[in-house]
Design a protein around this motif. Sequence first.
Motif, short mmCIF file in Angstrom:
data_model
loop_
_atom_site.label_atom_id
_atom_site.label_comp_id
_atom_site.label_asym_id
_atom_site.label_seq_id
_atom_site.Cartn_x
_atom_site.Cartn_y
_atom_site.Cartn_z
N VAL A 1 0.83 -1.04 -0.01
CA VAL A 1 -0.01 0.04 0.00
C VAL A 1 0.90 1.22 -0.08
N ALA A 2 0.75 2.18 -1.11
CA ALA A 2 1.50 3.45 -1.06
C ALA A 2 0.53 4.49 -0.94
N ILE A 3 0.99 5.64 -0.46
CA ILE A 3 0.37 6.84 -0.10
C ILE A 3 1.06 8.07 -0.82
N ALA A 4 0.66 8.71 -1.83
CA ALA A 4 1.26 9.66 -2.63
C ALA A 4 0.41 11.04 -2.64
N ASN A 5 0.90 11.90 -3.04
CA ASN A 5 0.29 13.31 -3.33
C ASN A 5 -0.05 13.39 -4.65
N LYS A 6 0.89 12.76 -5.48
CA LYS A 6 0.71 12.91 -6.99
C LYS A 6 0.84 11.28 -7.55
N SER A 7 0.44 11.35 -8.91
CA SER A 7 0.60 9.90 -9.68
C SER A 7 1.74 9.28 -9.64
N PHE A 8 1.91 7.98 -9.70
CA PHE A 8 3.19 7.47 -10.05
C PHE A 8 3.38 7.48 -11.55
N ASP A 9 4.55 7.26 -11.87
CA ASP A 9 4.89 6.91 -13.48
C ASP A 9 3.85 5.72 -13.96
N ALA A 10 3.83 5.78 -15.27
CA ALA A 10 2.90 4.53 -15.82
C ALA A 10 3.48 3.28 -15.54
N ALA A 11 4.73 2.99 -15.60
CA ALA A 11 5.26 1.72 -15.49
C ALA A 11 4.77 1.36 -13.99
N ASN A 12 4.89 2.00 -12.97
CA ASN A 12 4.39 1.81 -11.50
C ASN A 12 3.00 1.63 -11.40
N ALA A 13 2.15 2.56 -11.96
CA ALA A 13 0.82 2.81 -11.87
C ALA A 13 0.15 1.68 -12.58
N ASN A 14 0.80 1.04 -13.66
CA ASN A 14 -0.19 -0.02 -14.03
C ASN A 14 0.12 -1.36 -13.30
N ARG A 15 0.84 -1.32 -12.66
CA ARG A 15 1.10 -2.55 -11.86
C ARG A 15 0.42 -2.40 -10.39
N MET A 16 -0.57 -1.46 -10.27
CA MET A 16 -1.20 -1.12 -9.11
C MET A 16 -2.70 -0.89 -9.37
N ILE A 17 -3.34 -0.92 -8.16
CA ILE A 17 -4.61 -0.41 -8.18
C ILE A 17 -4.41 1.04 -7.87
N CYS A 18 -4.88 2.12 -8.52
CA CYS A 18 -4.64 3.51 -7.98
C CYS A 18 -6.19 4.11 -7.62
N ILE A 19 -6.26 4.55 -6.67
CA ILE A 19 -7.24 5.37 -6.15
C ILE A 19 -7.00 6.71 -5.92
N TYR A 20 -8.03 7.39 -6.68
CA TYR A 20 -7.64 9.07 -6.63
C TYR A 20 -8.82 9.57 -5.80
N ARG A 21 -8.24 10.37 -4.68
CA ARG A 21 -9.10 11.22 -3.94
C ARG A 21 -9.49 12.32 -4.20
N SER A 22 -10.59 12.46 -4.68
CA SER A 22 -11.23 13.73 -5.18
C SER A 22 -11.47 14.55 -3.79
N LEU A 23 -11.32 15.93 -4.39
CA LEU A 23 -11.62 16.71 -3.28
C LEU A 23 -13.22 16.85 -2.69
N PRO A 24 -13.31 16.81 -1.42
CA PRO A 24 -14.62 16.57 -0.92
C PRO A 24 -15.73 17.53 -1.39
N SER A 25 -16.74 17.28 -1.78
CA SER A 25 -18.05 17.93 -2.13
C SER A 25 -18.61 18.67 -0.77
N LYS A 26 -19.55 19.66 -1.05
CA LYS A 26 -20.15 20.39 0.10
C LYS A 26 -20.93 19.42 1.19
N ASP A 27 -21.55 18.36 0.56
CA ASP A 27 -22.14 17.48 1.61
C ASP A 27 -21.05 16.57 2.02
N GLU A 28 -20.04 16.47 1.47
CA GLU A 28 -18.90 15.52 2.28
C GLU A 28 -18.45 16.32 3.40
#
Length: 638
Positions: free
Chosen positions: A228-255
């Motif tokens: 499990v990796a925690i990052a503030n920006k995306s990995f390069d394509a070579a690493n990203a293709n080897r993982m599930i990537c979850i992008y955390r969107s900015l919270p909505s007003k309700d969130e």
Amino acid sequence: EIQRCFNLIDFFWTMSYNEDYNEPNPIRCIALSLALIYYFRLPTKEDNAQRNDYNTPTREKLAEILSEKIPDFAQIIQNELERFVNTDNFVIPDGVAVNQAIREHIFSIVVSIVTRTPLCIIGAPGQSKTLSFQIVLQNLQGSQLSKKTFCKCLPAIDPFFCLGSKYSRSEDIAYVFERAIKREQQYQQNRIDTRCVVFLDEASLPDEKKMVLKVLHPYLDECKVAFVAIANKSFDAANANRMICIYRSLPSKDEQKILAYGCLGLQTEYEHKNINKHLDKIIYGICQGYHRVLSNTNIPKIFHDRDFLYMLRELRFELPTTTTDDEETSINTIKPISLLRALEDNFNGIKQKEFQELIEIFLKSIEEYSPNFSLSNERRQEKFYRDIPTILQDSLKLDSKRRRLYGRYKLIIDESEDESAINLLFQTGILDFDPKRISIFRMSDFSDDINNELRNVEILSTIKLCMETGKTILMINTNRIHGSLYDIFNQNFSIMATGDMRKIFSKVAIGPKTIDVAIHEDFQCIVHVKRNEFKDIPAPFLSRFQKYLLSINDFYRIRLQKLSRHEQIILNNIEEKILSFIQHFGRQYFYGMNDNTLYSCLLSLIKINENEEYSLLNLNQYYTQLTIKLKSFIEQNP
């Protein structure tokens, strides 16, 4: 990705994580797999709008396409998340809101660990990424130790931490993986249901030019242990293709509102159960105010969700509470003066006019929903605004309990070029000269020192000793080692308690190694940066601190206000005459003069006696002494 998707379908088919499901549902299995592989990696439509990005595909668009084959795709995913992540299945720490971010993160981390599928969670600072992993770690302790029935059915976790920093090396990351793989093999041989997981925090910090993370490729391909990796920006394509990537969107007003309820210790169903609508309106106004601050062009872009969360925490623990028949405590109102104090502590670091505009944005946002919420309703004789040195001093004096609940370490933004703000903090007694209480760390910019990693390790080792003994540390020009202390700055602590004994631990990257360090409850950290370096500070670092903008002018104005009216007029006249004098001859003819020179001279004219009373020096006496001392020199040199 297609193969990974089929593997996840197989996992969801064989695993019934909710007792309501007696038979596998193929639509559900396919939908959840598609969500993890494709849906969660996309931003929301609102996130794109906040970032003015109209090119990146959105979750809503993908859900619309998938709904042609899987009706109500988005609703299926949301229902599954709510069934999976809730207080019945997981122990959620007090003050943590179970919002969309927490649900998606916990769901993804659990599935990733159980299936040994590499995962990377990407998002802005303060999006509960590391917190989510800590929650999973505390809950998944095996069938014997897990507190919730749901978690007893899942394997225990044996974490192997790796803290990314500028000095991370490929061989050190590989060493952590090899240790985890060896431990995993031992568990398998002994038929122990435990998963080893390598947790790489701050994965964005290692130097990309050195291709440090290329070492991950074989380990991500083999999937012998969870990752499990925690990052503030995306990995390069070579690493990203080897993982599930979850992008955390900015919270909505309700969130944002759900988040606010959680931080204030209120249930999300509070507005439905309690007749006190006044508090609900204030909370909604605070959330609206925060969104407006972020979008306001006059307010510097230095604030993030972590600042908002800590402001809410301070409100929660500094406001009066009521206890219900169920012995639950909750706040019953938020006062304007309490909001002001929380904003002073957590939304500072900007100029006074900018801060006053920020306050007005919050107050007007709340007044739209609660018209009586105004500072003018407070006692008029009370001084509403505290000056920056007072805010800083009050924050440093917090007891260990309050620091643990809502206090953060301090970032001093110095307007001068010569560390004048630090000198004034010592002179005014805000910082203590006693070396037994405070240690100062300075790093030079000489080329031999910049590239001297041994020197960096020595400083980090000394800082580690200060943490253990509870000293305050003042860090000046230490940006080269900040990456090694991100967990400390984030106050990402592990607590071990036995009886009355309680110990706090965190992680420090000393050189290439990540080690556990005991943290004394009295330990405090102050980081000094120059104003002209402020724009280069990365957002993850900035969001971890309470920020204070200090200048000699500020200190002078504060002391000026404490003089008598007559003495204030005298100094104002002096300031006016000197400014006119400088303008007449031209500033360029005054060697070494800058914006702080004049106010440094004026500040030296104000004295403080032992009763902390402010007054002007006797200028006539000083002038007379000067002429006496110079008389012989003038006579000898006519």
